[in-house]
Write an enzyme that holds these catalytic residues in place. Structure first.
Site, short mmCIF file in Angstrom:
data_model
loop_
_atom_site.label_atom_id
_atom_site.label_comp_id
_atom_site.label_asym_id
_atom_site.label_seq_id
_atom_site.Cartn_x
_atom_site.Cartn_y
_atom_site.Cartn_z
N GLY A 143 -4.88 10.96 4.67
CA GLY A 143 -3.44 11.67 4.53
C GLY A 143 -2.45 10.52 4.27
O GLY A 143 -1.41 10.62 3.42
N ASP A 144 -2.47 9.69 4.95
CA ASP A 144 -1.47 8.52 4.82
C ASP A 144 -1.65 7.86 3.37
O ASP A 144 -0.47 7.48 2.69
CB ASP A 144 -1.65 7.27 5.70
CG ASP A 144 -1.69 7.97 7.32
OD1 ASP A 144 -0.81 8.99 7.42
OD2 ASP A 144 -2.25 7.47 8.12
#
Length: 313
Positions: free
Chosen positions: A256-257
């Protein structure tokens, strides 16, 4: 330039074991690695892997903080942390032979109001309207919402673009200031708008529109191996992007990052909405192929990019 903010950074320790994790028994690690972590720092690492540049801001404390800064310097990632008393937290991730992840995250330490004001002064040095700010990850224990609000107000008042990857109360507060992009996953989105979680794009789009109504200018809903949904207040079409064939998570932590880093990089390079959507999903899925929080290079990202399918919803 991309400016990432990690209010509660960490040193991430990853242990690999050759058998399933056994509770209340001795587990022997076959390998170990330590790297700087916290969601904003991971975004900076993703931006670097994609060939972009960023400056990582946040708090640094004690021996762990010094190790964190040294590691970032060795990675050629620019940083400008405010040094404070205490010791930067350590997060532990255990990966077994099946690829299952067990995480234990320390809470961090309380930030004094005087140290936060010093941090705010540091942020003000980067308030150029051409800069893109990313705020993501947890806040330190007892961190007042009023300080989070001051931070966002300071950035938006300067006319800077803002990407937010937060959940629950932090996301709700950020939406009041019309962030340029938010990136919830399907569970975070469901909690934010009071809907049931779903991976059906035709249903998910209605939940995503509620975030637009709450103030977000654009939304990326990450859906793990199912891809992602993209909706913008300024674009006529809602896009759903996935892989064919699907890529299942080997290194789920940090994907997600990586997607947030791709969004920031795409905004910085002024890519179209379609190109941004494809680039973001390709980055997340390329990182899912890698162990731990390793970030995919541009070459690996484009290998996935060619396999993407894009639908309008």
């Amino acid at each position: 330039m991309i400016i990432t903010i990690t209010l509660n950074p960490a040193m991430d320790r990853t242990l690999r074991i050759e058998q399933p994790l056994e509770v209340r028994k001795l587990n022997r690690a076959s390998s170990t690695s330590v790297e700087p972590g916290g969601k904003g720092i991971n975004v900076s690492r993703a931006v670097k892997a994609l060939g972009g540049k960023s400056v990582a801001l946040g708090f640094s404390a004690g021996n762990n903080g010094r190790a964190m800064k040294d590691a970032l310097t060795s990675m050629d990632i620019h940083h400008d942390f405010v040094d404070v008393p205490g010791n930067t937290r350590v997060n532990l991730q255990i990966i077994d032979q099946e690829g299952d992840h067990t995480e234990i995250n320390e809470p961090g330490f309380k930030i004094a109001d005087s140290d936060f004001l010093r941090f705010l002064e540091r942020v003000e040095q980067y308030l150029d309207e051409n800069n893109i700010f990313v705020i993501s990850g947890s806040v330190p224990p007892f961190f007042p919402m009023s300080n989070f609000t001051k931070l966002i107000k300071t950035i938006k008042k300067a006319g800077c673009r803002l990407i937010v990857d937060e959940a629950d109360e932090l996301l709700e507060e950020a939406l009041k200031f019309e962030p340029d992009f938010v990136k919830p996953n399907i569970l975070e989105l469901a909690r934010a708008v009071g809907d049931e979680p779903t991976t059906d794009p035709d249903v998910l789009v209605h939940s995503a529109r509620k975030l637009i109504e709450k103030g977000a200018q654009a939304v990326c809903v990450s859906m793990s191996q199912e891809g992602a949904l993209f909706i913008s207040k300024h674009e006529p079409e809602v896009l759903y992007v996935n892989c064919n064939p699907k890529i299942y998570d080997e290194g789920a932590v940090g994907t997600g990052d990586a997607m947030v880093g791709a969004i920031a990089n795409a905004m910085d390079k002024k890519l179209s909405f379609l190109e941004m959507a494809k680039f973001t999903v390709a980055t997340g899925r390329a990182c899912a192929r890698l162990a731990g929080t390793e970030m995919a290079t541009l070459k690996k990202v484009y290998e996935v990019y060619e396999s993407l399918l894009v639908y309008t919803v």
